[in-house]
Motif scaffolding. Structure first.
Motif, short mmCIF file in Angstrom:
data_model
loop_
_atom_site.label_atom_id
_atom_site.label_comp_id
_atom_site.label_asym_id
_atom_site.label_seq_id
_atom_site.Cartn_x
_atom_site.Cartn_y
_atom_site.Cartn_z
N ALA A 43 0.80 -1.22 0.00
CA ALA A 43 0.00 0.00 0.00
C ALA A 43 0.84 1.28 0.00
N ASP A 44 1.92 1.31 0.76
CA ASP A 44 2.69 2.55 0.92
C ASP A 44 3.55 2.84 -0.30
N ARG A 45 3.70 4.14 -0.61
CA ARG A 45 4.58 4.57 -1.70
C ARG A 45 6.00 4.14 -1.39
N ILE A 46 6.77 3.88 -2.43
CA ILE A 46 8.19 3.59 -2.21
C ILE A 46 9.02 4.67 -2.89
N THR A 47 10.20 4.89 -2.33
CA THR A 47 11.09 5.95 -2.82
C THR A 47 12.45 5.36 -3.13
N PHE A 48 13.00 5.73 -4.28
CA PHE A 48 14.35 5.33 -4.66
C PHE A 48 15.00 6.47 -5.41
N ASP A 49 16.31 6.43 -5.51
CA ASP A 49 17.08 7.47 -6.19
C ASP A 49 17.24 7.08 -7.66
N TYR A 50 16.59 7.83 -8.54
CA TYR A 50 16.74 7.57 -9.98
C TYR A 50 17.72 8.58 -10.55
N PHE A 51 18.97 8.21 -10.58
CA PHE A 51 20.06 9.00 -11.14
C PHE A 51 20.10 10.43 -10.59
N GLY A 52 20.06 10.49 -9.24
CA GLY A 52 20.23 11.77 -8.56
C GLY A 52 18.95 12.43 -8.09
N ALA A 53 17.81 11.87 -8.42
CA ALA A 53 16.54 12.44 -7.99
C ALA A 53 15.73 11.38 -7.24
N CYS A 54 15.38 11.66 -5.98
CA CYS A 54 14.54 10.72 -5.24
C CYS A 54 13.18 10.66 -5.91
N THR A 55 12.77 9.46 -6.27
CA THR A 55 11.56 9.22 -7.05
C THR A 55 10.60 8.38 -6.24
N GLN A 56 9.33 8.76 -6.21
CA GLN A 56 8.31 7.98 -5.52
C GLN A 56 7.39 7.33 -6.55
N VAL A 57 7.03 6.09 -6.26
CA VAL A 57 6.05 5.39 -7.10
C VAL A 57 5.02 4.76 -6.18
N PRO A 58 3.83 4.47 -6.71
CA PRO A 58 2.80 3.83 -5.88
C PRO A 58 3.29 2.49 -5.33
N GLY A 59 2.91 2.20 -4.12
CA GLY A 59 3.33 0.95 -3.48
C GLY A 59 2.89 -0.29 -4.24
N HIS A 60 1.75 -0.21 -4.94
CA HIS A 60 1.29 -1.40 -5.66
C HIS A 60 2.14 -1.70 -6.90
N TYR A 61 3.14 -0.85 -7.20
CA TYR A 61 4.13 -1.17 -8.23
C TYR A 61 5.24 -2.06 -7.67
N SER A 62 5.33 -2.15 -6.36
CA SER A 62 6.48 -2.83 -5.75
C SER A 62 6.20 -4.29 -5.43
N VAL A 63 7.28 -5.03 -5.43
CA VAL A 63 7.27 -6.47 -5.11
C VAL A 63 8.38 -6.71 -4.09
N PRO A 64 8.37 -7.87 -3.44
CA PRO A 64 9.48 -8.17 -2.54
C PRO A 64 10.83 -8.08 -3.28
N LEU A 65 11.82 -7.54 -2.60
CA LEU A 65 13.13 -7.33 -3.22
C LEU A 65 13.69 -8.62 -3.81
N ALA A 66 13.56 -9.72 -3.11
CA ALA A 66 14.09 -11.00 -3.61
C ALA A 66 13.47 -11.37 -4.96
N ASP A 67 12.16 -11.12 -5.12
CA ASP A 67 11.48 -11.42 -6.39
C ASP A 67 12.00 -10.51 -7.51
N ALA A 68 12.20 -9.24 -7.18
CA ALA A 68 12.71 -8.29 -8.17
C ALA A 68 14.13 -8.66 -8.61
N VAL A 69 14.95 -9.04 -7.65
CA VAL A 69 16.34 -9.44 -7.97
C VAL A 69 16.33 -10.70 -8.84
N ASP A 70 15.47 -11.65 -8.52
CA ASP A 70 15.36 -12.87 -9.35
C ASP A 70 14.94 -12.52 -10.78
N ALA A 71 13.98 -11.61 -10.92
CA ALA A 71 13.52 -11.21 -12.25
C ALA A 71 14.63 -10.51 -13.03
N ALA A 72 15.35 -9.62 -12.37
CA ALA A 72 16.46 -8.93 -13.03
C ALA A 72 17.55 -9.92 -13.41
#
Length: 139
Positions: free
Chosen positions: A80-109
Protein backbone atom coordinates in the motif's frame (compact mmCIF):
# COMPACT_ATOMS: atom_id res chain seq x y z
CA UNK A 1 24.70 -6.42 -20.94
CA UNK A 2 25.44 -2.97 -19.53
CA UNK A 3 24.56 -1.76 -16.06
CA UNK A 4 24.61 1.67 -14.51
CA UNK A 5 23.64 3.48 -11.32
CA UNK A 6 24.20 6.87 -9.72
CA UNK A 7 26.70 6.92 -6.85
CA UNK A 8 25.43 9.64 -4.48
CA UNK A 9 28.71 9.70 -2.54
CA UNK A 10 30.89 10.39 -5.58
CA UNK A 11 28.13 12.27 -7.46
CA UNK A 12 28.76 10.27 -10.62
CA UNK A 13 27.25 7.53 -12.74
CA UNK A 14 28.93 4.15 -12.43
CA UNK A 15 28.75 1.91 -15.51
CA UNK A 16 29.96 -1.55 -16.38
CA UNK A 17 29.28 -4.92 -17.98
CA UNK A 18 27.37 -7.91 -16.57
CA UNK A 19 27.58 -11.51 -17.68
CA UNK A 20 25.30 -13.34 -15.23
CA UNK A 21 22.68 -13.08 -12.49
CA UNK A 22 25.21 -13.49 -9.66
CA UNK A 23 26.47 -10.01 -10.49
CA UNK A 24 22.95 -8.61 -10.09
CA UNK A 25 22.93 -9.79 -6.48
CA UNK A 26 26.34 -8.18 -5.90
CA UNK A 27 25.22 -4.87 -7.43
CA UNK A 28 22.08 -4.78 -5.28
CA UNK A 29 24.33 -5.15 -2.25
CA UNK A 30 26.50 -2.27 -3.46
CA UNK A 31 23.68 0.19 -4.15
CA UNK A 32 21.72 -0.58 -1.00
CA UNK A 33 24.87 0.17 0.99
CA UNK A 34 25.36 3.59 -0.60
CA UNK A 35 22.35 5.38 0.84
CA UNK A 36 19.93 3.79 3.30
CA UNK A 37 17.11 6.34 2.99
CA UNK A 38 16.94 6.41 -0.82
CA UNK A 39 18.93 3.66 -2.56
CA UNK A 40 20.12 4.29 -6.13
CA UNK A 41 18.23 2.53 -8.90
CA UNK A 42 20.04 -0.05 -11.01
CA UNK A 43 19.58 0.04 -14.76
CA UNK A 44 20.37 -2.94 -17.00
CA UNK A 45 20.41 -2.31 -20.76
CA UNK A 46 20.68 -4.67 -23.73
CA UNK A 47 22.10 -3.77 -27.13
CA UNK A 48 18.61 -4.15 -28.65
CA UNK A 49 17.47 -1.08 -26.69
CA UNK A 50 15.48 -2.90 -24.03
CA UNK A 51 16.19 -2.10 -20.40
CA UNK A 52 15.18 -3.05 -16.90
CA UNK A 53 15.36 -0.71 -13.91
CA UNK A 54 15.30 -1.88 -10.31
CA UNK A 55 14.13 0.87 -7.97
CA UNK A 56 14.99 -0.44 -4.50
CA UNK A 57 13.35 0.67 -1.25
CA UNK A 58 14.52 -1.42 1.73
CA UNK A 59 12.94 -4.89 1.33
CA UNK A 60 10.84 -3.96 -1.71
CA UNK A 61 11.57 -2.92 -5.29
CA UNK A 62 9.80 -1.74 -8.39
CA UNK A 63 10.76 -3.29 -11.72
CA UNK A 64 10.43 -0.94 -14.68
CA UNK A 65 10.87 -2.65 -18.04
CA UNK A 66 11.17 -0.98 -21.42
CA UNK A 67 11.09 -3.06 -24.59
CA UNK A 68 13.26 -2.36 -27.61
CA UNK A 69 10.30 -0.59 -29.26
CA UNK A 70 9.86 1.75 -26.27
CA UNK A 71 6.86 0.08 -24.64
CA UNK A 72 7.06 0.45 -20.86
CA UNK A 73 5.74 -1.80 -18.13
CA UNK A 74 6.04 -1.92 -14.35
CA UNK A 75 5.83 -4.65 -11.74
CA UNK A 76 2.55 -5.27 -9.92
CA UNK A 77 2.36 -5.98 -6.20
CA UNK A 78 0.01 -5.53 -3.28
CA UNK A 79 1.95 -3.10 -1.06
CA UNK A 80 0.00 0.00 0.00
CA UNK A 81 2.69 2.55 0.92
CA UNK A 82 4.58 4.57 -1.70
CA UNK A 83 8.19 3.59 -2.21
CA UNK A 84 11.09 5.95 -2.82
CA UNK A 85 14.35 5.33 -4.66
CA UNK A 86 17.08 7.47 -6.19
CA UNK A 87 16.74 7.57 -9.98
CA UNK A 88 20.06 9.00 -11.14
CA UNK A 89 20.23 11.77 -8.56
CA UNK A 90 16.54 12.44 -7.99
CA UNK A 91 14.54 10.72 -5.24
CA UNK A 92 11.56 9.22 -7.05
CA UNK A 93 8.31 7.98 -5.52
CA UNK A 94 6.05 5.39 -7.10
CA UNK A 95 2.80 3.83 -5.88
CA UNK A 96 3.33 0.95 -3.48
CA UNK A 97 1.29 -1.40 -5.66
CA UNK A 98 4.13 -1.17 -8.23
CA UNK A 99 6.48 -2.83 -5.75
CA UNK A 100 7.27 -6.47 -5.11
CA UNK A 101 9.48 -8.17 -2.54
CA UNK A 102 13.13 -7.33 -3.22
CA UNK A 103 14.09 -11.00 -3.61
CA UNK A 104 11.48 -11.42 -6.39
CA UNK A 105 12.71 -8.29 -8.17
CA UNK A 106 16.34 -9.44 -7.97
CA UNK A 107 15.36 -12.87 -9.35
CA UNK A 108 13.52 -11.21 -12.25
CA UNK A 109 16.46 -8.93 -13.03
CA UNK A 110 18.84 -11.88 -12.82
CA UNK A 111 16.66 -13.87 -15.21
CA UNK A 112 16.67 -10.97 -17.66
CA UNK A 113 20.46 -10.66 -17.47
CA UNK A 114 20.96 -14.43 -17.90
CA UNK A 115 18.56 -14.58 -20.87
CA UNK A 116 20.25 -11.68 -22.65
CA UNK A 117 23.76 -12.97 -21.86
CA UNK A 118 22.95 -16.45 -23.14
CA UNK A 119 21.59 -15.10 -26.42
CA UNK A 120 18.08 -16.31 -25.58
CA UNK A 121 16.76 -12.76 -25.51
CA UNK A 122 15.32 -12.94 -28.99
CA UNK A 123 13.26 -16.08 -28.55
CA UNK A 124 9.60 -16.10 -27.67
CA UNK A 125 6.32 -14.97 -29.11
CA UNK A 126 6.85 -12.75 -32.12
CA UNK A 127 10.60 -12.52 -31.50
CA UNK A 128 10.05 -10.37 -28.40
CA UNK A 129 13.00 -9.75 -26.13
CA UNK A 130 13.48 -11.52 -22.83
CA UNK A 131 11.35 -10.06 -20.08
CA UNK A 132 11.35 -10.24 -16.31
CA UNK A 133 9.52 -13.15 -14.71
CA UNK A 134 7.02 -11.04 -12.76
CA UNK A 135 3.49 -9.84 -13.37
CA UNK A 136 3.82 -6.59 -15.34
CA UNK A 137 1.30 -3.85 -16.13
CA UNK A 138 1.48 -1.82 -19.31
CA UNK A 139 2.11 1.89 -18.63
Amino acid sequence: MRFRYFDPLQQEIVEGELVDSDQVVELVGVVTGLRADCSPALEFADLDGSSLVLGIAHDRAVVLWTTADGTTRHSVGAHADRITFDYFGACTQVPGHYSVPLADAVDAAGGYVDAVSSGAALVGVGGRAARPSLPLALD
